[in-house]
Motif scaffolding. Structure first.
Motif, short mmCIF file in Angstrom:
data_model
loop_
_atom_site.label_atom_id
_atom_site.label_comp_id
_atom_site.label_asym_id
_atom_site.label_seq_id
_atom_site.Cartn_x
_atom_site.Cartn_y
_atom_site.Cartn_z
N PRO A 30 4.58 108.78 55.94
CA PRO A 30 5.90 108.34 55.45
C PRO A 30 7.06 109.11 56.10
CG PRO A 30 4.37 108.56 53.63
CD PRO A 30 3.67 109.10 54.84
N SER A 31 6.87 110.39 56.38
CA SER A 31 7.95 111.16 57.01
C SER A 31 8.26 110.64 58.41
CB SER A 31 7.58 112.64 57.07
OG SER A 31 6.39 112.82 57.84
N ALA A 32 7.26 110.16 59.13
CA ALA A 32 7.48 109.59 60.46
C ALA A 32 8.14 108.21 60.33
CB ALA A 32 6.16 109.49 61.21
N ARG A 33 7.68 107.42 59.38
CA ARG A 33 8.26 106.08 59.18
C ARG A 33 9.75 106.19 58.83
NH1 ARG A 33 8.48 101.27 55.60
NH2 ARG A 33 7.31 99.65 56.67
N ALA A 34 10.12 107.24 58.11
CA ALA A 34 11.51 107.43 57.69
C ALA A 34 12.46 107.65 58.87
CB ALA A 34 11.62 108.60 56.71
#
Length: 177
Positions: A30-34
């Motif tokens: 999720p941190s990369a997708r953000a």
């Protein structure tokens, strides 16, 4: 790229065996997708590629090593495929672009590359360096039902090509070291 060269490149991508264990498909954190700048993400995939120590290059330098240092027939096949998908690429000779993909954000630890689309398939490539690996992710926005259908047909081949390009980059990195 001529159709003969394109067909040779596609055949090479399809027939090249992979080295087990060097590239793994993973869930996109999720941190990369953000980090994406797309208004919404309809498709995503992510791969981890073993590189050995990754801290000797920035994420953008890794992006260049993976995409721009690929063999010319592979670069040509990639550019052809992206063109068929309607991606609006920039110069392949500018520091603001990595093999035609605009550098949207770049820090030592991640690089976000993006391309608009004439067909409604804007996309981003994200590279994130880790200790001994690189996370390579593709994020795609599908703006209508036609682009959803097109991408559904393209996605399996896309994942195969990404795996191939990452395997080759890992192999080049092992030889370099």
């Amino acid at each position: 790229m001529s159709s003969t060269n394109r067909d040779a490149a596609i055949g090479l991508l399809r027939l090249t065996p992979f080295t087990p264990g060097r590239v793994h498909q993973v869930a996109l954190p999720p941190s990369a997708r953000a980090l994406s700048t797309l208004s919404h993400v309809d498709y995503e995939d992510a791969f981890l590629v073993e590189t050995g120590p990754a801290q000797d290059r920035t994420a953008e330098q890794w992006a260049r090593a993976i995409l721009e240092n690929a063999p010319s027939v592979v670069r040509g096949a990639l550019l052809w495929g992206w063109s068929v998908l309607g991606l609006r690429l920039g110069s392949t000779r500018s520091d603001r672009f990595v093999l035609g993909w605009e550098v949207r954000r770049s820090t030592p630890d991640f690089a976000l590359l993006g391309a608009g689309s004439r067909l409604g398939l804007p996309a981003e490539l994200l590279l994130e360096r880790r200790q001994k690996r690189i996370l390579f992710a593709t994020l795609v926005q599908q703006e209508n039902h036609i682009t959803r259908a097109v991408w559904a047909g393209v996605a399996p081949g896309h994942r195969q090509v990404v795996r191939y390009v990452l395997e080759q980059a890992s192999h080049r990195e092992r030889r370099r070291r």
